[in-house]
Design a protein around this motif. Structure first.
Motif, PDB file in Angstrom:
ATOM      1  N   TYR A 185       0.843  -1.182   0.000  1.00 25.44           N
ATOM      2  CA  TYR A 185       0.000   0.000   0.000  1.00 25.44           C
ATOM      3  C   TYR A 185       0.886   1.242   0.000  1.00 25.44           C
ATOM      4  O   TYR A 185       1.974   1.248   0.562  1.00 25.44           O
ATOM      5  CB  TYR A 185      -0.895   0.029   1.244  1.00 25.44           C
ATOM      6  CG  TYR A 185      -1.924  -1.079   1.290  1.00 25.44           C
ATOM      7  CD1 TYR A 185      -1.586  -2.336   1.764  1.00 25.44           C
ATOM      8  CD2 TYR A 185      -3.224  -0.865   0.856  1.00 25.44           C
ATOM      9  CE1 TYR A 185      -2.526  -3.362   1.801  1.00 25.44           C
ATOM     10  CE2 TYR A 185      -4.176  -1.881   0.885  1.00 25.44           C
ATOM     11  CZ  TYR A 185      -3.809  -3.125   1.355  1.00 25.44           C
ATOM     12  OH  TYR A 185      -4.748  -4.136   1.382  1.00 25.44           O
TER      13      TYR A 185
ATOM     14  N   GLN B 250       0.862   5.305   1.059  1.00 27.72           N
ATOM     15  CA  GLN B 250       0.155   6.303   1.870  1.00 27.72           C
ATOM     16  C   GLN B 250       0.744   7.679   1.632  1.00 27.72           C
ATOM     17  O   GLN B 250       1.937   7.904   1.865  1.00 27.72           O
ATOM     18  CB  GLN B 250       0.214   5.952   3.359  1.00 27.72           C
ATOM     19  CG  GLN B 250      -0.623   6.907   4.215  1.00 27.72           C
ATOM     20  CD  GLN B 250      -0.629   6.534   5.673  1.00 27.72           C
ATOM     21  OE1 GLN B 250       0.308   5.917   6.180  1.00 27.72           O
ATOM     22  NE2 GLN B 250      -1.699   6.875   6.374  1.00 27.72           N
TER      23      GLN B 250
ATOM     24  N   PRO C   4      -0.294  12.112   2.031  1.00 29.67           N
ATOM     25  CA  PRO C   4      -1.258  13.023   2.668  1.00 29.67           C
ATOM     26  C   PRO C   4      -2.448  13.335   1.753  1.00 29.67           C
ATOM     27  O   PRO C   4      -3.570  13.477   2.231  1.00 29.67           O
ATOM     28  CB  PRO C   4      -0.426  14.281   2.936  1.00 29.67           C
ATOM     29  CG  PRO C   4       0.981  13.787   3.010  1.00 29.67           C
ATOM     30  CD  PRO C   4       1.065  12.669   2.026  1.00 29.67           C
ATOM     31  N   GLY C   5      -2.215  13.420   0.468  1.00 34.52           N
ATOM     32  CA  GLY C   5      -3.285  13.799  -0.445  1.00 34.52           C
ATOM     33  C   GLY C   5      -4.229  12.672  -0.815  1.00 34.52           C
ATOM     34  O   GLY C   5      -5.441  12.831  -0.827  1.00 34.52           O
ATOM     35  N   GLN C   6      -3.682  11.504  -1.103  1.00 39.42           N
ATOM     36  CA  GLN C   6      -4.486  10.372  -1.578  1.00 39.42           C
ATOM     37  C   GLN C   6      -4.800   9.348  -0.492  1.00 39.42           C
ATOM     38  O   GLN C   6      -5.617   8.447  -0.707  1.00 39.42           O
ATOM     39  CB  GLN C   6      -3.773   9.675  -2.737  1.00 39.42           C
ATOM     40  CG  GLN C   6      -3.580  10.542  -3.962  1.00 39.42           C
ATOM     41  CD  GLN C   6      -4.905  11.018  -4.530  1.00 39.42           C
ATOM     42  OE1 GLN C   6      -5.851  10.241  -4.663  1.00 39.42           O
ATOM     43  NE2 GLN C   6      -4.990  12.300  -4.839  1.00 39.42           N
ATOM     44  N   GLY C   7      -4.166   9.481   0.660  1.00 35.50           N
ATOM     45  CA  GLY C   7      -4.418   8.514   1.720  1.00 35.50           C
ATOM     46  C   GLY C   7      -3.771   7.174   1.432  1.00 35.50           C
ATOM     47  O   GLY C   7      -2.748   7.098   0.754  1.00 35.50           O
ATOM     48  N   LEU C   8      -4.384   6.122   1.933  1.00 30.46           N
ATOM     49  CA  LEU C   8      -3.859   4.769   1.768  1.00 30.46           C
ATOM     50  C   LEU C   8      -4.454   4.145   0.520  1.00 30.46           C
ATOM     51  O   LEU C   8      -5.668   4.025   0.389  1.00 30.46           O
ATOM     52  CB  LEU C   8      -4.234   3.913   2.984  1.00 30.46           C
ATOM     53  CG  LEU C   8      -3.391   4.117   4.216  1.00 30.46           C
ATOM     54  CD1 LEU C   8      -4.190   3.832   5.466  1.00 30.46           C
ATOM     55  CD2 LEU C   8      -2.158   3.213   4.161  1.00 30.46           C
ATOM     56  N   GLN C   9      -3.577   3.727  -0.388  1.00 38.04           N
ATOM     57  CA  GLN C   9      -4.054   3.136  -1.633  1.00 38.04           C
ATOM     58  C   GLN C   9      -3.376   1.808  -1.873  1.00 38.04           C
ATOM     59  O   GLN C   9      -2.166   1.672  -1.689  1.00 38.04           O
ATOM     60  CB  GLN C   9      -3.782   4.084  -2.804  1.00 38.04           C
ATOM     61  CG  GLN C   9      -4.606   5.362  -2.744  1.00 38.04           C
ATOM     62  CD  GLN C   9      -4.436   6.193  -4.002  1.00 38.04           C
ATOM     63  OE1 GLN C   9      -3.380   6.754  -4.248  1.00 38.04           O
ATOM     64  NE2 GLN C   9      -5.470   6.246  -4.811  1.00 38.04           N
TER      65      GLN C   9
ATOM     66  N   LEU D 260       4.767   6.985   2.227  1.00 38.33           N
ATOM     67  CA  LEU D 260       5.063   5.865   3.115  1.00 38.33           C
ATOM     68  C   LEU D 260       4.538   4.611   2.418  1.00 38.33           C
ATOM     69  O   LEU D 260       3.362   4.548   2.060  1.00 38.33           O
ATOM     70  CB  LEU D 260       4.366   6.055   4.464  1.00 38.33           C
ATOM     71  CG  LEU D 260       4.586   4.952   5.505  1.00 38.33           C
ATOM     72  CD1 LEU D 260       6.050   4.939   5.978  1.00 38.33           C
ATOM     73  CD2 LEU D 260       3.654   5.147   6.688  1.00 38.33           C
TER      74      LEU D 260
ATOM     75  N   GLN E 164     -10.941   6.319  -2.604  1.00 37.76           N
ATOM     76  CA  GLN E 164     -11.350   5.822  -1.297  1.00 37.76           C
ATOM     77  C   GLN E 164     -12.744   5.223  -1.380  1.00 37.76           C
ATOM     78  O   GLN E 164     -13.663   5.768  -1.974  1.00 37.76           O
ATOM     79  CB  GLN E 164     -11.350   6.983  -0.287  1.00 37.76           C
ATOM     80  CG  GLN E 164     -10.122   7.019   0.584  1.00 37.76           C
ATOM     81  CD  GLN E 164      -8.894   7.465  -0.170  1.00 37.76           C
ATOM     82  OE1 GLN E 164      -8.981   8.171  -1.158  1.00 37.76           O
ATOM     83  NE2 GLN E 164      -7.714   7.052   0.252  1.00 37.76           N
TER      84      GLN E 164
ATOM     85  N   PHE F 292      -9.193   1.824   1.976  1.00 34.07           N
ATOM     86  CA  PHE F 292      -9.194   2.636   3.186  1.00 34.07           C
ATOM     87  C   PHE F 292      -9.904   3.968   3.007  1.00 34.07           C
ATOM     88  O   PHE F 292      -9.901   4.547   1.918  1.00 34.07           O
ATOM     89  CB  PHE F 292      -7.750   2.934   3.616  1.00 34.07           C
ATOM     90  CG  PHE F 292      -7.031   1.766   4.207  1.00 34.07           C
ATOM     91  CD1 PHE F 292      -6.330   0.888   3.402  1.00 34.07           C
ATOM     92  CD2 PHE F 292      -7.050   1.556   5.571  1.00 34.07           C
ATOM     93  CE1 PHE F 292      -5.657  -0.189   3.953  1.00 34.07           C
ATOM     94  CE2 PHE F 292      -6.381   0.483   6.135  1.00 34.07           C
ATOM     95  CZ  PHE F 292      -5.685  -0.399   5.320  1.00 34.07           C
ATOM     96  N   GLY F 293     -10.474   4.459   4.110  1.00 29.96           N
ATOM     97  CA  GLY F 293     -10.931   5.826   4.162  1.00 29.96           C
ATOM     98  C   GLY F 293      -9.757   6.735   4.500  1.00 29.96           C
ATOM     99  O   GLY F 293      -8.628   6.259   4.675  1.00 29.96           O
ATOM    100  N   LYS F 294     -10.011   8.031   4.615  1.00 28.28           N
ATOM    101  CA  LYS F 294      -8.932   8.980   4.875  1.00 28.28           C
ATOM    102  C   LYS F 294      -8.601   9.108   6.352  1.00 28.28           C
ATOM    103  O   LYS F 294      -7.610   9.735   6.708  1.00 28.28           O
ATOM    104  CB  LYS F 294      -9.288  10.350   4.280  1.00 28.28           C
ATOM    105  CG  LYS F 294      -9.261  10.343   2.767  1.00 28.28           C
ATOM    106  CD  LYS F 294      -8.861  11.691   2.197  1.00 28.28           C
ATOM    107  CE  LYS F 294      -8.560  11.557   0.715  1.00 28.28           C
ATOM    108  NZ  LYS F 294      -8.044  12.811   0.133  1.00 28.28           N
TER     109      LYS F 294
END
Lengths: 113, 111
Positions: free
Chosen positions: A35, A37, A39-44, A88, B2, B101-103
Motif C-alpha cells: 500500500y 500512503q 497526505p493527499g491520496q491517503g492509503l491506496q 510511506l 477511497q 481505506f478511508g482517509k
C-alpha cells in the motif's frame, strides 16, 4: 513470532532514479500486499502477491512493479521516480488470500527530491 | 479512490471520555475493518466486523455496522492518552481481497 519487517525504513532518492523496497512477511504467511500512503491520496492499494503470483493490482502506473520469492518475501520496485512518489510504503501479510486480518509492517518512508 | 469516508476528520477529547468515529462506504462489502496508526507508522488491526454482523466488542472498542446505510461506527470508551492516533476504516469488496481505506480520523486525547 516476528512481525512484518520492511527495509529500508527511510530512503531518499532523486527524480528519475529507481528504487527497490523489501518486505519479509510473518513466518508462515504467504500473502503479501503493498500500500502507498500519501497526505493527499491517503492509503491506496498497490498489489497483492500469493505463491509468487500477482493476484490483484491497484490503479497505479506500470512504473510500479513487484514480485514475490519462493520464501514469500516480496519486493516492490518503482522506476523513473517522480516527486509524487514520495510516500510511506506499507507492506502487509496474511496467512493466505482467504484470511481477512492483515498484519502491517512499519513502512518505508520514501522521499523523492 | 477511497471507498470509505470517516467522520469527523479530527477529534479532540479529554482522558476518560468516549470517542466515536464514523465511516461510510459506497458498495457492498464482505467485511469492514478498523485500523489504528501512530504517527505515520505501520497500521495496527483493531477489529473486524462481517457484513452479516451488526455489533462487535473488543475490550474498550465497540463497532457497529449498518449495511442498509452503508455505515459503521467505532466507539472507544474511557479514552486514554495512548489512544491518540489516526483511525482508519477499511472495507473489502465482496469480489475482492484488497483493503480499501478511508482517509481516517485523527484522535487526540489529552490528559
Amino acid at each position: 513470532k516476528a512481525g512484518v519487517t520492511q527495509t529500508p525504513r527511510y530512503l531518499i532518492k532523486t527524480r528519475g532514479q529507481q528504487v527497490t523496497l523489501s518486505c519479509s512477511p510473518i513466518s508462515g504467511h504467504r500473502s503479501v500486499s503493498w500500500y502507498q500512503q500519501t497526505p493527499g491520496q491517503g492509503l491506496q492499494f498497490l498489489f497483492e502477491y500469493f505463491s509468487e503470483t500477482q493476484r490483484n493490482k491497484g490503479n497505479f502506473p506500470g512504473r510500479f512493479s513487484g514480485r514475490q520469492f519462493s520464501n514469500s518475501r516480496s519486493e516492490m520496485n518503482v522506476s523513473t521516480l517522480e516527486l509524487g512518489d514520495s510516500a510511506l510504503y506499507l507492506c502487509a501479510s496474511k496467512a493466505a488470500p482467504g484470511f481477512d486480518e492483515q498484519f502491517f509492517g512499519p513502512g518505508t518512508r520514501l522521499t523523492v527530491l | 479512490s477511497q471507498q470509505g469516508e470517516e467522520d469527523p476528520q479530527a477529534l479532540s477529547i479529554q482522558e476518560g471520555e468516549n470517542a466515536t468515529m464514523n465511516c461510510s462506504y459506497k458498495t457492498s462489502i464482505n467485511n469492514l475493518q478498523w485500523y489504528r496508526q501512530n504517527s505515520g507508522r505501520g497500521l495496527v488491526h483493531l477489529i473486524l466486523i462481517r457484513s452479516n454482523e451488526r455489533e462487535k466488542h473488543s475490550g474498550r472498542l465497540r463497532v457497529t455496522l449498518d449495511t442498509s446505510k452503508k455505515s459503521s461506527s467505532l466507539l472507544i470508551t474511557a479514552s486514554r492518552a495512548a489512544d491518540t492516533a489516526s483511525y482508519f476504516c477499511a472495507t473489502v469488496y465482496q469480489a475482492g481481497t484488497a483493503l480499501i481505506f478511508g482517509k481516517g480520523t485523527t484522535l487526540s486525547v489529552s490528559s
